[in-house]
Design an enzyme around this catalytic site. Structure first.
Site, PDB file in Angstrom:
ATOM      1  N   GLY A 122       4.873  -6.616   5.365  1.00 33.67           N
ATOM      2  CA  GLY A 122       4.714  -7.592   6.442  1.00 33.67           C
ATOM      3  C   GLY A 122       3.288  -7.633   6.971  1.00 33.67           C
ATOM      4  O   GLY A 122       2.757  -8.709   7.280  1.00 33.67           O
ATOM      5  N   ALA A 157       0.613  -6.920   5.230  1.00 32.18           N
ATOM      6  CA  ALA A 157      -0.186  -7.594   4.203  1.00 32.18           C
ATOM      7  C   ALA A 157      -0.034  -9.104   4.311  1.00 32.18           C
ATOM      8  O   ALA A 157      -1.021  -9.850   4.199  1.00 32.18           O
ATOM      9  CB  ALA A 157       0.229  -7.110   2.816  1.00 32.18           C
ATOM     10  N   ASP A 187      -1.327  -1.466  10.968  1.00 31.64           N
ATOM     11  CA  ASP A 187      -1.994  -1.336   9.664  1.00 31.64           C
ATOM     12  C   ASP A 187      -2.396  -2.679   9.056  1.00 31.64           C
ATOM     13  O   ASP A 187      -2.847  -2.732   7.919  1.00 31.64           O
ATOM     14  CB  ASP A 187      -1.134  -0.540   8.678  1.00 31.64           C
ATOM     15  CG  ASP A 187       0.228  -1.179   8.432  1.00 31.64           C
ATOM     16  OD1 ASP A 187       0.531  -2.208   9.053  1.00 31.64           O
ATOM     17  OD2 ASP A 187       1.003  -0.631   7.622  1.00 31.64           O
ATOM     18  N   PRO A 232       9.965  -4.850  -0.387  1.00 28.96           N
ATOM     19  CA  PRO A 232      11.063  -4.568   0.547  1.00 28.96           C
ATOM     20  C   PRO A 232      10.567  -4.152   1.920  1.00 28.96           C
ATOM     21  O   PRO A 232       9.473  -3.614   2.066  1.00 28.96           O
ATOM     22  CB  PRO A 232      11.836  -3.426  -0.132  1.00 28.96           C
ATOM     23  CG  PRO A 232      10.872  -2.820  -1.092  1.00 28.96           C
ATOM     24  CD  PRO A 232       9.948  -3.906  -1.524  1.00 28.96           C
ATOM     25  N   MET A 233      11.408  -4.436   2.916  1.00 29.85           N
ATOM     26  CA  MET A 233      11.073  -4.119   4.306  1.00 29.85           C
ATOM     27  C   MET A 233      11.652  -2.773   4.696  1.00 29.85           C
ATOM     28  O   MET A 233      12.628  -2.308   4.112  1.00 29.85           O
ATOM     29  CB  MET A 233      11.621  -5.219   5.225  1.00 29.85           C
ATOM     30  CG  MET A 233      10.865  -6.540   5.086  1.00 29.85           C
ATOM     31  SD  MET A 233      11.987  -7.967   5.004  1.00 29.85           S
ATOM     32  CE  MET A 233      12.621  -7.859   3.349  1.00 29.85           C
ATOM     33  N   GLY A 234      11.056  -2.141   5.694  1.00 27.15           N
ATOM     34  CA  GLY A 234      11.514  -0.828   6.129  1.00 27.15           C
ATOM     35  C   GLY A 234      11.300   0.238   5.092  1.00 27.15           C
ATOM     36  O   GLY A 234      11.981   1.263   5.077  1.00 27.15           O
ATOM     37  N   ALA A 235      10.315   0.007   4.216  1.00 26.96           N
ATOM     38  CA  ALA A 235      10.068   0.916   3.097  1.00 26.96           C
ATOM     39  C   ALA A 235       8.781   1.705   3.250  1.00 26.96           C
ATOM     40  O   ALA A 235       8.488   2.577   2.441  1.00 26.96           O
ATOM     41  CB  ALA A 235      10.039   0.127   1.785  1.00 26.96           C
ATOM     42  N   GLY A 236       7.968   1.377   4.266  1.00 28.58           N
ATOM     43  CA  GLY A 236       6.694   2.066   4.449  1.00 28.58           C
ATOM     44  C   GLY A 236       5.587   1.553   3.550  1.00 28.58           C
ATOM     45  O   GLY A 236       4.568   2.216   3.373  1.00 28.58           O
ATOM     46  N   LYS A 280       0.857  -1.195   0.000  1.00 22.42           N
ATOM     47  CA  LYS A 280       0.000   0.000   0.000  1.00 22.42           C
ATOM     48  C   LYS A 280       0.882   1.230   0.000  1.00 22.42           C
ATOM     49  O   LYS A 280       2.053   1.200   0.377  1.00 22.42           O
ATOM     50  CB  LYS A 280      -0.945   0.012   1.202  1.00 22.42           C
ATOM     51  CG  LYS A 280      -0.258   0.033   2.569  1.00 22.42           C
ATOM     52  CD  LYS A 280      -0.173   1.433   3.145  1.00 22.42           C
ATOM     53  CE  LYS A 280       0.471   1.422   4.530  1.00 22.42           C
ATOM     54  NZ  LYS A 280       1.808   2.067   4.542  1.00 22.42           N
ATOM     55  N   GLY A 312       4.060  -1.568   3.931  1.00 20.76           N
ATOM     56  CA  GLY A 312       3.131  -2.464   4.623  1.00 20.76           C
ATOM     57  C   GLY A 312       3.213  -3.913   4.203  1.00 20.76           C
ATOM     58  O   GLY A 312       2.249  -4.663   4.414  1.00 20.76           O
TER      59      GLY A 312
END
Length: 269
Positions: free
Chosen positions: A98, A100, A132, A90-94, A8, A96
């Site tokens: 994980g 999801a 979220d 990618p993680m730590g990208a804003g 998202k 969502g």
């Protein structure tokens, strides 16, 4: 069963106050995009969970997919399953990703074992996993408030726009992002801001984390400027992470514009 948990983006993000529980209240519009992981759940003789794709830091036993399974297993005595997650977002990208994955785990298990849980019930389980997570149960544009888990439907369609997301291989933790934030009330409601033409959003629709993080990571405002130079009608950081997206009327630029060390995703909304 196989499904594809999607990312998202945040259209505006305002951190309005710190809560007594240590979290923050916010206002934002969550909008789904089609950058997806892949999640498969199969019957199994014993409980198994494995991952491929992007490496996920931390102990796999703490993965949100497993936590989602354990929540439903406790209440509905679920049999063992084999879950395989192929990580692309990618993680730590804003974005969502994980969250999801966790919500889609709940959705798949609900279908697989015919639990007949309503969307409201699934959202309540998802809220136990992350702020979220509940958004991805119904996966429709919403105005999110409180911790990002209270939703108001919004009439908003970006059909015809192309979204280009640029991830600079920079992992920003939630703790780091919120540590620099000074909460304040926005001067206008999200509903009013989103009613304006997308081309006006550049002047009125803000992400509070940009003010906190752009001075620390100069590549972020540079990417945002490059998106505008490439013709974006609107560009912004998403969430509290490091990904920057641009909204383009029509097809948008070729991904090679942002070649090099960046990961770039492009897709229709």
């Amino acid at each position: 069963m196989l499904d594809f948990p999607n990312a998202k983006i945040n259209l505006g993000l305002y951190i309005t106050e710190k809560r007594p529980d240590g979290f923050h209240n916010l206002q934002s519009c969550f909008y789904p995009v089609r950058w997806c992981d892949a999640l498969e759940i199969l019957p199994s003789e014993q409980e198994r969970f494995d991952m491929t794709g992007l490496p996920v830091p931390g102990n796999p036993e703490t993965n949100l997919c497993l936590k989602a399974y354990k929540l439903l297993q406790k209440d509905y005595n679920l049999p063992p399953v084999h879950m395989h997650l192929h990580k692309v977002i990618p993680m730590g990208a804003g974005l969502g990703g994980g969250s999801a994955d966790a919500a889609f785990t709940l959705r798949l298990l609900n279908q697989m074992f015919e639990l007949d849980l309503s969307a409201e019930s699934l959202e309540n389980y998802a809220r136990q996993l992350g702020s979220d997570c509940a958004f991805f149960v119904q996966n429709k544009p919403v105005i999110a408030t409180e911790r990002g888990d209270v939703f108001t439907p919004v009439e908003l369609s970006l059909s015809g726009y192309t979204c280009v997301i640029v991830y600079p291989e920079l992992h920003i933790t939630t703790a780091e992002a919120y540590g620099s934030i000074v909460p304040k009330q926005p001067t206008c409601t999200m509903q009013m801001l989103l009613k304006q033409d997308v081309k006006v959003w550049r002047e009125v629709l803000k992400n509070d984390f940009e003010e906190a993080l752009f001075p620390k990571y100069p590549e972020l405002p540079q990417i945002k400027q490059e998106l505008y130079e490439a013709g974006a009608a609107y560009a912004s950081m998403t969430g509290s992470g490091s990904a920057i997206y641009g909204l383009f009327e029509g097809e948008g630029p070729d991904e090679s514009v942002f070649s090099g060390q960046y990961t770039v995703w492009k897709g229709l909304l």
